[in-house]
Motif scaffolding. Structure first.
Motif, short mmCIF file in Angstrom:
data_model
loop_
_atom_site.label_atom_id
_atom_site.label_comp_id
_atom_site.label_asym_id
_atom_site.label_seq_id
_atom_site.Cartn_x
_atom_site.Cartn_y
_atom_site.Cartn_z
N PRO A 1 -0.38 -12.85 8.60
CA PRO A 1 -0.93 -12.11 7.44
C PRO A 1 -0.18 -11.81 6.26
O PRO A 1 -0.48 -11.00 5.19
N PHE A 2 1.34 -12.16 6.28
CA PHE A 2 2.26 -11.51 5.40
C PHE A 2 1.87 -12.04 3.88
O PHE A 2 2.16 -11.25 2.84
N LEU B 1 -0.07 -10.63 -1.82
CA LEU B 1 -1.06 -10.70 -2.51
C LEU B 1 -1.67 -9.15 -2.91
O LEU B 1 -2.08 -8.91 -3.95
N LEU B 2 -1.90 -8.58 -1.64
CA LEU B 2 -2.85 -7.33 -1.75
C LEU B 2 -1.78 -6.42 -2.69
O LEU B 2 -2.50 -5.69 -3.38
N ALA B 3 -0.57 -6.22 -2.27
CA ALA B 3 0.25 -5.40 -2.91
C ALA B 3 0.24 -5.67 -4.52
O ALA B 3 0.63 -4.31 -5.11
N PHE C 1 4.99 -4.91 0.86
CA PHE C 1 4.25 -4.30 0.13
C PHE C 1 5.33 -3.40 -1.14
O PHE C 1 5.02 -2.42 -1.58
N GLU C 2 6.48 -4.07 -1.43
CA GLU C 2 7.26 -3.61 -2.44
C GLU C 2 6.54 -3.48 -3.76
O GLU C 2 6.81 -2.57 -4.49
N GLY D 1 4.32 3.57 -4.38
CA GLY D 1 3.66 4.83 -3.94
C GLY D 1 2.88 4.77 -2.58
O GLY D 1 2.53 5.67 -2.03
N VAL D 2 2.86 3.66 -2.24
CA VAL D 2 2.26 3.44 -0.82
C VAL D 2 2.67 4.21 0.31
O VAL D 2 4.02 4.11 0.16
N HIS D 3 2.12 4.79 1.14
CA HIS D 3 2.61 5.69 2.32
C HIS D 3 2.66 4.60 3.78
O HIS D 3 1.57 4.06 4.00
#
Length: 240
Positions: free
Chosen positions: A52-53, A58-60, A95-96, A100-102
């Protein structure tokens, strides 16, 4: 392409790895944005592994207020935070771009002593609501998260009456690529989500998935405990 049938949920067939990543990222983005609109925050439990990475990257890259989004792994190896086998570390890299994502760890930064689920349980107290999405993977032995067939700790982790949300499972035998005990979210906690997604690639994994669908659900093939649950359907994303 989407198809239905014996599948408990939806099968999304993607022509290649790029289409798989784009489709999965798009769906996860929709689920996050819906949660942010309806509840003001979003919490996702995400599979590790190779599959899934590309979708996570792409999501990030999608634009949103990531400070209202929390991510955790569905399972973690009992290793230190800087260890190469730590799922959380790989997830952080993916997710770089999501400023701000936790991240919610399941294992302490220093994994000293015997593996235990106390640290994970303490972090999950604040995440008692259903997840907004759970992304599962599947091994060739039909394990998912760290619910490995025949392993110590599995019975408690898949027992819906078990207290707690996280469990110690030690794969038997230990996978040579990651020979560590695991902390895994249990079956009941993983099912308690607004959306459950299984991502698999390759003809071999598709054959395993199909064979699980054709058999009765059992602890010998843990992914089947999800796939055969009509009350909590799983959307399956696949590419060759």
């Amino acid at each position: 392409m989407e198809s239905r049938g014996r599948v408990r949920g939806v099968l999304v067939e993607c022509p290649d790895a790029g289409a798989f990543a784009a489709a999965l990222a798009s769906r996860l983005g929709e689920l996050i944005d819906r949660a942010l609109t309806e509840r003001g925050r979003a919490v996702l439990a995400l599979a590790g592994g190779r599959t899934p990475f590309a979708a996570y990257r792409l999501l990030a890259a999608q634009a949103r207020d990531w400070s209202r989004v929390s991510l955790l792994a569905t399972d973690e190896r009992w290793v230190d935070a800087d260890h190469a086998h730590r799922n959380e570390a790989e997830m952080r890299r993916a997710f770089e771009a999501a400023s701000g994502v936790h991240f919610v760890p399941l294992v302490p930064a220093k994994a000293d002593g015997a593996p235990n689920a106390e640290f994970a349980e303490a972090r999950l107290v604040d995440l008692d609501a259903p997840f907004d999405a759970v992304v599962l993977g599947m091994g060739g032995d039909a394990h998912t998260a760290s619910l490995f067939p025949g392993s110590p700790g599995l019975d408690s982790a898949i027992d819906p009456s078990s207290a707690g949300s996280a469990f110690v499972v030690t794969p038997q035998p230990l996978p040579p690529e990651a020979p560590h005990a695991r902390i895994t979210l249990g079956l009941a906690r993983l099912k308690r989500s607004h959306a459950r997604i299984l991502g698999i690639t390759g003809d071999g994994k598709r054959k395993v998935w199909q064979s699980v669908l054709d058999a009765e659900p059992s602890a010998d093939r843990p992914i089947g405990l999800f796939l055969h649950d009509a009350a909590a359907p799983v959307a399956v994303y696949w590419s060759p």
